[in-house]
Motif scaffolding. Structure first.
Motif, short mmCIF file in Angstrom:
data_model
loop_
_atom_site.label_atom_id
_atom_site.label_comp_id
_atom_site.label_asym_id
_atom_site.label_seq_id
_atom_site.Cartn_x
_atom_site.Cartn_y
_atom_site.Cartn_z
N MET A 7 18.59 -0.62 -2.48
CA MET A 7 16.84 -1.19 -3.39
C MET A 7 16.60 -2.55 -3.81
N VAL A 8 17.22 -3.56 -3.22
CA VAL A 8 16.32 -4.61 -3.22
C VAL A 8 15.26 -4.83 -2.65
N GLU A 9 15.37 -4.28 -0.84
CA GLU A 9 14.43 -4.61 -0.18
C GLU A 9 13.68 -3.43 -0.68
N ILE A 10 13.15 -2.53 -1.16
CA ILE A 10 12.52 -1.15 -1.28
C ILE A 10 12.07 -2.88 -2.69
N LEU A 11 12.76 -3.23 -3.39
CA LEU A 11 11.34 -3.52 -4.58
C LEU A 11 10.56 -4.57 -3.56
N ARG A 12 11.01 -5.22 -2.97
CA ARG A 12 10.85 -6.55 -2.59
C ARG A 12 9.73 -6.03 -1.96
N GLY A 13 9.83 -5.83 -0.41
CA GLY A 13 9.77 -5.50 0.58
C GLY A 13 8.50 -3.95 0.77
N LEU A 14 8.41 -3.40 -0.04
CA LEU A 14 6.92 -2.47 -0.32
C LEU A 14 6.08 -2.95 -0.35
N ASP A 15 5.31 -2.47 0.72
CA ASP A 15 3.83 -2.73 0.41
C ASP A 15 3.58 -2.41 -0.70
N GLU A 16 2.00 -3.02 -2.14
CA GLU A 16 1.48 -2.12 -2.64
C GLU A 16 1.07 -0.63 -1.79
N ALA A 17 0.14 -0.40 -1.45
CA ALA A 17 -0.25 0.97 -0.13
C ALA A 17 0.27 2.19 -0.11
N MET A 18 1.82 1.13 0.68
CA MET A 18 2.81 1.74 1.20
C MET A 18 3.63 2.92 -0.18
N ARG A 19 3.69 1.84 -1.65
CA ARG A 19 4.33 2.52 -2.37
C ARG A 19 3.46 3.93 -3.41
N LEU A 20 1.92 3.47 -3.25
CA LEU A 20 1.08 4.40 -3.85
C LEU A 20 0.19 5.67 -2.38
N ARG A 21 0.27 5.48 -0.96
CA ARG A 21 0.39 6.99 -0.72
C ARG A 21 2.33 7.89 -0.27
N ILE A 22 3.45 6.87 -0.44
CA ILE A 22 4.33 7.75 -1.35
C ILE A 22 4.69 9.06 -2.01
N GLY A 23 3.92 8.26 -3.75
CA GLY A 23 3.88 8.99 -4.51
C GLY A 23 2.23 9.86 -4.54
N GLN A 24 1.78 9.54 -3.87
CA GLN A 24 0.68 10.70 -3.36
C GLN A 24 1.38 11.94 -3.00
N GLN A 25 2.16 11.33 -2.14
CA GLN A 25 2.51 12.40 -0.36
C GLN A 25 3.72 13.30 -1.33
N VAL A 26 5.00 12.64 -2.35
CA VAL A 26 5.69 13.80 -3.32
C VAL A 26 4.86 14.64 -4.25
N ARG A 27 3.60 14.48 -4.78
CA ARG A 27 2.66 14.14 -6.17
C ARG A 27 2.21 15.90 -5.37
N ALA A 28 2.06 16.08 -3.95
CA ALA A 28 1.12 17.20 -3.48
C ALA A 28 2.15 17.96 -2.81
N THR A 29 3.47 18.01 -2.86
CA THR A 29 4.60 18.23 -2.74
C THR A 29 4.73 19.32 -3.75
N VAL A 30 5.34 18.57 -4.80
CA VAL A 30 5.84 18.96 -6.33
C VAL A 30 4.42 20.21 -6.92
N LEU A 31 3.11 20.06 -6.44
CA LEU A 31 2.55 20.92 -6.74
C LEU A 31 2.40 21.84 -6.32
N ARG A 32 2.95 21.97 -4.69
CA ARG A 32 2.08 22.64 -4.41
C ARG A 32 3.83 24.14 -4.00
N GLN A 33 5.17 22.98 -4.61
CA GLN A 33 6.14 24.24 -4.73
C GLN A 33 7.19 24.01 -5.95
N HIS A 34 6.70 23.00 -6.82
CA HIS A 34 7.70 23.21 -7.64
C HIS A 34 7.47 22.69 -9.36
#
Length: 355
Positions: A305-332
């Motif tokens: 968790m510490v590595e994620i909070l410290r190490g994941l850059d903002e662009a990757m964080r945003l991309r991950i959120g958008q990808q998960v949102r697309a799956t939720v809207l399609r399937q859940h």
């Protein structure tokens, strides 16, 4: 179709995850034109904390006990195309017997607590469904999918065991343009078997990362818990505030109850809520997660968790959120679950017509 549901609660989301699950599903069914009735036992702990009294998508009615239920709604139960009884309904065993004696349509059990139910059935201590009743249902709808469905059929004689996961109402849960208040947040009622994971994945990271901000929302946490100074506590957060809550976090934490994590394939509604809001999710590990919701981040321990909070850059964080949102809207979404329930009921009716 004319559908009757008997569930733990639709009117109050206080201390339970059933209400939001039913709300999304019934809203999806209403959009497809079905006539709906939700019957809820009138109990004081939910009556004092109701956050949905007059839903526009279903008729909601309260009953005081078994006799009141039969007298006022027995005919509706008898005439419905399908009757769905949920897990943890008070006096559930007696209610299932009532439904079995009155219903002429499809009879289904919606188990929003499948691993807990099966463990209790195996020990003959389940107070909302009896082992003898499981084969009575035409359809066993399970919060848990995967291999447990075969176990339901083989060990307990469930007919047509079908995964019907929880879902999100996409009209309520979507990204909000709000400034960040927290780097990591969590929402969930206190559960002893989740607390060690909360310690490992949020409280200890907060102690290590004093420059970051954390939040835990949910009721029933003991006063003995020592929260770090950078962890904000919110006792109860009604569903209308959930989307804003998720949108104000950089990352949100999902923790699965121990019984659910052991068997896997048991997604929490919080996963889909956060995903619909485009928030990057960090979860504990369990089988089925990657198939149900790819791109969710996994943390096994505090270092992860510490590595994620410290190490994941903002662009990757945003991309991950958008990808998960697309799956939720399609399937859940509730609409997706409504289609799945319609299909399951139709298959039972088609099979009965062929006999």
């Amino acid at each position: 179709m004319d559908l009757v549901f008997l569930g733990l609660s639709l009117s109050s989301s206080w201390g339970n995850g059933h209400a939001t699950t039913y709300r999304a599903l019934l809203r999806g069914l209403a959009e497809h034109g079905h006539r709906l009735l939700f019957l809820e036992r009138d109990v004081p702990w939910y009556a004092s904390a109701r956050d949905l009294v007059r839903p526009e998508f279903t008729e909601l009615a309260f009953y005081t006990g078994l006799g009141d239920l039969e007298a006022r709604y027995g005919s509706r139960i008898g005439e419905a195309d399908a009757v769905v009884v949920g897990s943890y309904v008070p006096d559930g065993i007696a209610i299932i017997d009532l439904v079995a004696s009155r219903a002429s349509g499809v009879q289904a059990f919606y188990d929003i607590d499948t691993p807990i139910t099966l463990a209790a059935l195996a020990q003959d201590c389940c107070d909302y469904v009896a082992a003898r009743q499981v084969p009575l249902f035409d359809l066993y709808l399970s919060f848990t999918g995967g291999p447990l469905l075969r176990h339901l059929a083989g060990r307990f004689g469930a007919r047509n065991p079908t995964a019907l996961y929880c879902a999100v109402d996409e009209e309520l849960y979507h990204p909000r343009a709000l400034p960040f208040a927290w780097d990591l947040g969590y929402i969930g009622t206190y559960a002893e078997n989740r607390q060690s994971a909360l310690e490992r994945l949020l409280i200890e990271p907060a102690r290590r990362l004093l420059e970051l901000r954390f939040v835990v929302a949910g009721p029933q946490y003991p006063a003995t818990i020592e929260w770090p100074a950078n962890v904000e506590r919110i006792d109860h957060l009604p569903p209308r505030d959930h989307a804003a809550f998720y949108s104000r976090q950089r990352f949100t934490l999902n923790i699965t109850r121990a019984e659910m994590a052991r068997v896997g394939w048991s997604p929490s509604v919080r996963l889909f809520e956060a995903g619909a809001c485009g928030t990057a999710i960090v979860s504990d590990r369990w089988s089925g997660l990657e198939q149900l919701l790819p791109n969710v981040l996994i943390a096994d321990d505090t270092d992860d968790m510490v590595e994620i909070l410290r190490g994941l850059d903002e662009a990757m964080r945003l991309r991950i959120g958008q990808q998960v949102r697309a799956t939720v809207l399609r399937q859940h979404t509730g609409a997706a679950r409504a289609r799945e329930l319609e299909q399951a009921i139709s298959e039972v009716l088609f099979a009965a017509a062929r006999v």
